[in-house]
Design a protein around this motif. Sequence first.
Motif, PDB file in Angstrom:
ATOM      1  N   GLN A  29     -17.041  -2.676  66.607  1.00  0.00           N
ATOM      2  CA  GLN A  29     -18.190  -1.896  66.918  1.00  0.00           C
ATOM      3  C   GLN A  29     -17.975  -0.282  67.391  1.00  0.00           C
ATOM      4  N   LEU A  30     -16.929  -0.242  68.264  1.00  0.00           N
ATOM      5  CA  LEU A  30     -16.671   1.087  68.643  1.00  0.00           C
ATOM      6  C   LEU A  30     -16.078   1.951  67.513  1.00  0.00           C
ATOM      7  N   HIS A  43     -20.374   9.880  65.258  1.00  0.00           N
ATOM      8  CA  HIS A  43     -19.575  11.276  65.805  1.00  0.00           C
ATOM      9  C   HIS A  43     -18.677  11.469  64.546  1.00  0.00           C
ATOM     10  N   GLY A  44     -18.904  11.043  63.298  1.00  0.00           N
ATOM     11  CA  GLY A  44     -18.456  11.360  62.014  1.00  0.00           C
ATOM     12  C   GLY A  44     -16.706  11.312  62.337  1.00  0.00           C
ATOM     13  N   LEU A  45     -16.213  10.285  63.154  1.00  0.00           N
ATOM     14  CA  LEU A  45     -14.592  10.236  63.172  1.00  0.00           C
ATOM     15  C   LEU A  45     -14.235   8.870  62.309  1.00  0.00           C
ATOM     16  N   PRO A  46     -13.578   9.044  61.429  1.00  0.00           N
ATOM     17  CA  PRO A  46     -13.243   8.023  60.470  1.00  0.00           C
ATOM     18  C   PRO A  46     -12.024   7.376  61.006  1.00  0.00           C
ATOM     19  N   VAL A  47     -11.930   6.908  61.958  1.00  0.00           N
ATOM     20  CA  VAL A  47     -10.508   6.146  62.580  1.00  0.00           C
ATOM     21  C   VAL A  47     -10.499   4.889  62.302  1.00  0.00           C
ATOM     22  N   ARG A  95      -5.356   3.056  65.277  1.00  0.00           N
ATOM     23  CA  ARG A  95      -5.755   4.699  65.584  1.00  0.00           C
ATOM     24  C   ARG A  95      -6.279   4.527  67.075  1.00  0.00           C
ATOM     25  N   LEU A  96      -7.350   3.468  67.423  1.00  0.00           N
ATOM     26  CA  LEU A  96      -8.124   3.458  68.537  1.00  0.00           C
ATOM     27  C   LEU A  96      -7.050   2.820  69.586  1.00  0.00           C
ATOM     28  N   VAL A  97      -6.399   1.873  69.264  1.00  0.00           N
ATOM     29  CA  VAL A  97      -5.285   1.338  70.172  1.00  0.00           C
ATOM     30  C   VAL A  97      -4.356   2.307  70.521  1.00  0.00           C
TER      31      VAL A  97
END
Length: 91
Positions: free
Chosen positions: A43-44, A52-56, A60-62
Amino acid sequence: MFRSSPAVRPPGPQPPRLPTGRQRHDSKITVYISSDELFALEQLRLTLRGEHGLPVDRGRLVREAVAAMIADFDAHGEHSTLVRRLSGGGP
């Protein structure tokens, strides 16, 4: 058997630790998380992409979360969020 020596930090302020971002990584770990944690992570990821237009990706989040926790620990030591959470003091 692999043994690592304890990390010794030089005295004084440390440079900020930055996540590695999008690159080929040479080390891998496996982390088991609950289905609720995986759902929250996804979900995040979707919120960051949609709002936010951030294709992560999840990796990468971890890595960002790990870098943030290490930086907080380096800056605050025993008063860091990590120490507080691991010792049962809550978020």
